[in-house]
Design an enzyme around this catalytic site. Structure first.
Site, PDB file in Angstrom:
ATOM      1  N   CYS A   1       0.929  -1.207   0.004  1.00 23.34           N
ATOM      2  CA  CYS A   1      -0.010   0.168   0.087  1.00 23.34           C
ATOM      3  C   CYS A   1       0.942   1.180   0.004  1.00 23.34           C
ATOM      4  O   CYS A   1       0.314   2.361  -0.234  1.00 23.34           O
ATOM      5  CB  CYS A   1      -0.821   0.127   1.185  1.00 23.34           C
TER       6      CYS A   1
ATOM      7  N   CYS B   1      -2.905   5.370   5.541  1.00 31.49           N
ATOM      8  CA  CYS B   1      -4.385   5.522   5.758  1.00 31.49           C
ATOM      9  C   CYS B   1      -5.016   5.536   7.214  1.00 31.49           C
ATOM     10  O   CYS B   1      -4.353   5.613   7.872  1.00 31.49           O
ATOM     11  CB  CYS B   1      -4.982   3.973   5.331  1.00 31.49           C
TER      12      CYS B   1
ATOM     13  N   CYS C   1      -2.580  -2.727   8.784  1.00 29.53           N
ATOM     14  CA  CYS C   1      -2.275  -1.413   9.267  1.00 29.53           C
ATOM     15  C   CYS C   1      -1.873  -1.568  10.797  1.00 29.53           C
ATOM     16  O   CYS C   1      -0.894  -0.746  11.097  1.00 29.53           O
ATOM     17  CB  CYS C   1      -3.601  -0.379   8.942  1.00 29.53           C
TER      18      CYS C   1
HETATM   19 FE1  FES Z   1      -1.559   0.119   4.504  1.00 27.68          FE
HETATM   20 FE2  FES Z   1      -3.546   0.909   5.902  1.00 27.68          FE
HETATM   21  S1  FES Z   1      -3.722   0.414   3.792  1.00 27.68           S
HETATM   22  S2  FES Z   1      -1.335   0.618   6.392  1.00 27.68           S
END
Ligand code: FES
Length: 130
Positions: free
Chosen positions: A35, A60, A104
């Protein structure tokens, strides 16, 4: 049911302990390659207690909420307790995260782990104490 708990939303909107500790005793930076989110943790440690902890998260909302909650969970705790912090405990303290957002909370666990590792590298004599 709402996708995110009240606690997640609260820590996302009003994150605790955001910032930098200039003279930190341990710094840990981690990222998630998929991400692209990045998290950095700063620890101030005195007499084996986490006196202060701050974070910077480029990521995020769940990553921000996870970092915020993780700092709250370890602040004022002995180093030995901070070492045991798991992403599961962070997610539970947030009243849960959606499955696809669990990674996350892993960032928060890893960032603290890395910051502690940095601390032990700078203070090898402390490693045996905890
Ligand atoms: Fe990667 Fe939250 S989407 S840390």
């Amino acid at each position: 049911m709402a996708l995110y708990s009240e606690k997640v939303m609260d820590h996302f909107r009003n994150p605790r302990n955001v910032g930098v500790i200039e003279d930190a005793d341990g710094i840990g930076e981690v990222g998630n390659a998929r991400c692209g989110d990045i998290m950095k943790m700063y620890l101030k440690i005195k007499d084996d207690i986490i006196e202060d902890v701050k974070f910077e998260t480029f990521g995020c909302g769940s990553a921000i909420a996870s970092s915020s909650m993780a700092t709250e969970l370890i602040k004022g705790q002995p180093v030995s307790e901070a070492m045991k912090l798991t992403n599961k405990a962070v997610a539970e303290a947030l009243d849960g995260l959606p499955d696809y957002k669990m990674h996350c909370s892993v960032l928060a666990e890893e960032a603290i782990e890395k910051a502690l590792e940095d601390y032990f590298e700078k203070h090898p004599e402390k490693r045996k104490d905890v």
